[in-house]
Design an enzyme around this catalytic site. Structure first.
Site, PDB file in Angstrom:
ATOM      1  N   LYS A  10       0.849  -1.188   0.000  1.00  0.00           N
ATOM      2  CA  LYS A  10       0.000   0.000   0.000  1.00  0.00           C
ATOM      3  C   LYS A  10       0.888   1.242   0.000  1.00  0.00           C
ATOM      4  O   LYS A  10       1.447   1.624   1.017  1.00  0.00           O
ATOM      5  CB  LYS A  10      -0.925   0.042   1.221  1.00  0.00           C
ATOM      6  CG  LYS A  10      -2.069   1.023   0.957  1.00  0.00           C
ATOM      7  CD  LYS A  10      -2.594   1.759   2.155  1.00  0.00           C
ATOM      8  CE  LYS A  10      -1.793   2.920   2.606  1.00  0.00           C
ATOM      9  NZ  LYS A  10      -1.775   4.089   1.717  1.00  0.00           N
TER      10      LYS A  10
ATOM     11  N   GLU B 149      10.131   1.664  10.190  1.00  0.00           N
ATOM     12  CA  GLU B 149      11.113   2.718   9.893  1.00  0.00           C
ATOM     13  C   GLU B 149      10.380   4.036  10.011  1.00  0.00           C
ATOM     14  O   GLU B 149       9.464   4.303   9.238  1.00  0.00           O
ATOM     15  CB  GLU B 149      11.652   2.561   8.463  1.00  0.00           C
ATOM     16  CG  GLU B 149      12.415   1.285   8.205  1.00  0.00           C
ATOM     17  CD  GLU B 149      13.710   1.227   8.985  1.00  0.00           C
ATOM     18  OE1 GLU B 149      14.191   2.275   9.449  1.00  0.00           O
ATOM     19  OE2 GLU B 149      14.226   0.125   9.173  1.00  0.00           O
TER      20      GLU B 149
ATOM     21  N   CYS C 248      13.726  11.353   5.397  1.00  0.00           N
ATOM     22  CA  CYS C 248      13.822  11.029   6.826  1.00  0.00           C
ATOM     23  C   CYS C 248      15.245  11.208   7.333  1.00  0.00           C
ATOM     24  O   CYS C 248      15.463  11.438   8.521  1.00  0.00           O
ATOM     25  CB  CYS C 248      13.362   9.600   7.070  1.00  0.00           C
ATOM     26  SG  CYS C 248      14.207   8.415   6.008  1.00  0.00           S
TER      27      CYS C 248
ATOM     28  N   GLU D 206       9.652  16.549  14.573  1.00  0.00           N
ATOM     29  CA  GLU D 206      10.049  16.416  13.170  1.00  0.00           C
ATOM     30  C   GLU D 206       9.231  17.385  12.309  1.00  0.00           C
ATOM     31  O   GLU D 206       8.002  17.329  12.307  1.00  0.00           O
ATOM     32  CB  GLU D 206       9.798  14.973  12.712  1.00  0.00           C
ATOM     33  CG  GLU D 206      10.310  14.715  11.320  1.00  0.00           C
ATOM     34  CD  GLU D 206      10.007  13.306  10.827  1.00  0.00           C
ATOM     35  OE1 GLU D 206       8.889  12.812  11.082  1.00  0.00           O
ATOM     36  OE2 GLU D 206      10.875  12.709  10.178  1.00  0.00           O
TER      37      GLU D 206
END
Ligand code: NDP
Length: 481
Positions: A173, A248, A282, A385
């Protein structure tokens, strides 16, 4: 207008409900395609196809699986420009970046695991003179692969390649925000002769299709890349079902520059590590930490380099900064820049929406590359973040303070250290809580190394042998002599 369909059992299929979602082009802010809005029924259909394909695929000789994966890589490479344009249109990143980094790296993922599977070995332990213990590794079945929007093809193939190479079948997905390269991948898989059902791609929202995939009782392996809060939600569902899980997740990576660093190299790479893909990687170094003795000198040169970055139409070959992925995301980034001002930060450059590069991009979602100074390490902007083109810069006194600052967030994904002192580099690498430490570089990649994060950045490691092991079940066989 094109509708991107699911790829199930080798066929392009509408979502079972017939519903679609708008797919936006970030550079223009306009809808340019529709994408299947799938739900639990579509996930189940994909699961059934994957389940039925598993017995034959898992018994297919590794050399044949390898050859098909190499053909998929070749099919992507043969259409590199088409893929790059699709990725740029979906994500807002410059076509040039997609053509030189994202798509070639996706090709490398496939080639790496296609050939790695030919060279894996199992362990044998001779137990004194009494027995032989050997480890038999077998594919686990149907794997669920969930990937984000920032590097759509690269991160999707990072999961698909080891899963399929090891003999699993998969339901993938991709992010509904960036479905186009996954749709092209379905075409390349069919062209390369991948048997129907081995890879199924189901588009749709995380809250529907993603949740259904995670909760499906037949899918015992979940590999996820995305935000930390989504990872936590997935773990809440998957853990009580005893699924094998790889997560992750996010990062708030320090980029640490010591006074003895090669400043020219550190400056140029820091611009790249801060703003590549509009800071939406990331691994981007979002907190620049500079030793106090060279802090002013670094700033004087860094800010003008950032100001030179060209924000503009991703289709323009001179553009270095494209659009960010969505309006919501742009507003989130601008919100953090406002917060930085409230928290006492000084915006040294950027911090706003730029003038449109051309008429086409008038309603696109752009943010100028932003550098913020004078923020304490414990403020929200230095802890959370942002995942956009906004970095902070902070001076530090010595190694101890650099380590304390580097380790003071919940994350532990990656760090860069710039120094000419080899002993210091090793000391720092050992002390920093992060899954990857780059010394005098950033984003240098070797697919054999274990990749992943510490703390809230990840659970498990991907890459190389670790990935092949993740997608297999070890069984110990003990033979009495
Ligand atoms: P999200 O966590 O929002 O989404 C990631 C994927 O999960 C998407 O496909 C999403 O679908 C899906 N999803 C969302 N909610 C659920 C749910 N409840 N159950 C199952 N699946 C769900 O991340 P973003 O797409 O916003 O990506 C950015 C994040 O990814 C950043 O935090 C970044 O740091 C991280 N990232 C980590 C990397 C690493 O290697 N550690 C690499 C790259 C990014 P949909 O988009 O359709 O909602």
């Amino acid at each position: 207008m094109r509708t991107i369909l699911n790829f199930i059992d080798g066929d392009a299929r509408e979502s079972s409900s017939g519903r679609t979602l708008d797919n936006f082009e970030p550079a223009t802010g306009e809808v340019y395609s529709q994408v299947a809005d799938s739900d639990a029924d579509d996930i189940h259909a994909a699961y059934l196809a994957a389940r039925d394909a598993f017995p034959a695929w898992s018994k297919t000789p590794a050399s044949e699986r390898s050859s098909i994966l190499l053909d998929i890589a070749g099919a992507i490479e043969a259409n590199l420009q088409r893929y790059a344009e699709a990725e740029s249109r979906d994500t807002g990143k410059p076509v040039r970046l997609a053509a030189t980094v994202d798509i070639p790296r996706a090709v490398s993922n496939l080639r790496f695991f296609a050939t790695a599977i030919l060279h894996t070995a199992s362990e044998l332990h001779a137990t004194d003179h009494e027995a032989l213990n050997y480890t038999l590794r077998r594919p686990r079945g149907v794997a669920g692969l969930i990937s984000p929007w920032n590097l759509p093809l690269y991160l999707l193939t990072w999961k698909i390649a080891p899963a399929l190479a090891a003999g699993n079948t998969a339901v993938a997905k991709p992010s509904e925000v960036t479905p186009m390269t996954a749709a092209l991948l379905g075409e390349s898989c069919a062209a390369a002769g991948l048997p129907p059902g081995v890879l199924n791609i189901v588009h749709g929202r995380g809250s529907e299709a993603g949740v259904a995939l995670t909760a499906h009782p037949g899918i015992g392996t979940i590999s996820f890349t995305g935000g930390t809060s989504t990872g936590a939600e997935i773990a809440r569902t998957a853990a009580p079902m005893f699924k094998k899980l790889s997560l992750e997740m996010g990062g708030k990576n320090p980029n640490i520059i010591f006074e003895d660093a090669d400043l020219d190299r550190a400056l140029n790479e820091s611009v790249r590590s801060s703003f590549a893909n509009q800071g939406q990687i990331c691994l981007c170094g979002s907190r620049i930490l500079v030793q106090r003795s060279v802090y002013e000198r670094f700033l004087e040169r860094f800010v003008p380099l950032v100001e030179k970055l060209k924000t503009g139409d991703p289709q323009d070959p001179d553009t270095t900064q494209g659009a960010v992925v969505s309006k919501t995301h742009r507003d989130k980034i601008l919100g953090y820049i406002d917060l930085a001002r409230e928290e006492g930060g000084r915006v040294l450059c950027g911090g706003s929406v730029p003038e449109p590069a051309n008429e086409r991009c008038r309603n696109g979602w752009f943010v100028t590359p932003t550098v913020i100074a004078d923020l304490p390490m414990d403020c929200r902007v230095n802890q959370e973040e942002i995942f956009g083109p906004a970095v902070t810069i902070t001076p530090f006194k010595d190694e101890d303070e650099a380590v304390a600052m580097a380790n003071c967030t919940r994350y532990g994904l990656a760090a860069s250290i710039w120094t000419r002192d080899l002993a210091r580099a090793h000391r720092m690498a050992e002390r920093i809580d992060s899954g990857t430490v780059w010394i005098n570089c950033w984003m240098v990649r070797d697919l054999r190394v274990p990749f992943g994060g510490m703390k809230d950045s990840g659970v498990g490691r991907e890459g190389g042998e670790e990935a092949l092991r993740f997608f297999t079940e070890p069984k110990n066989v003990c033979v009495k002599l």
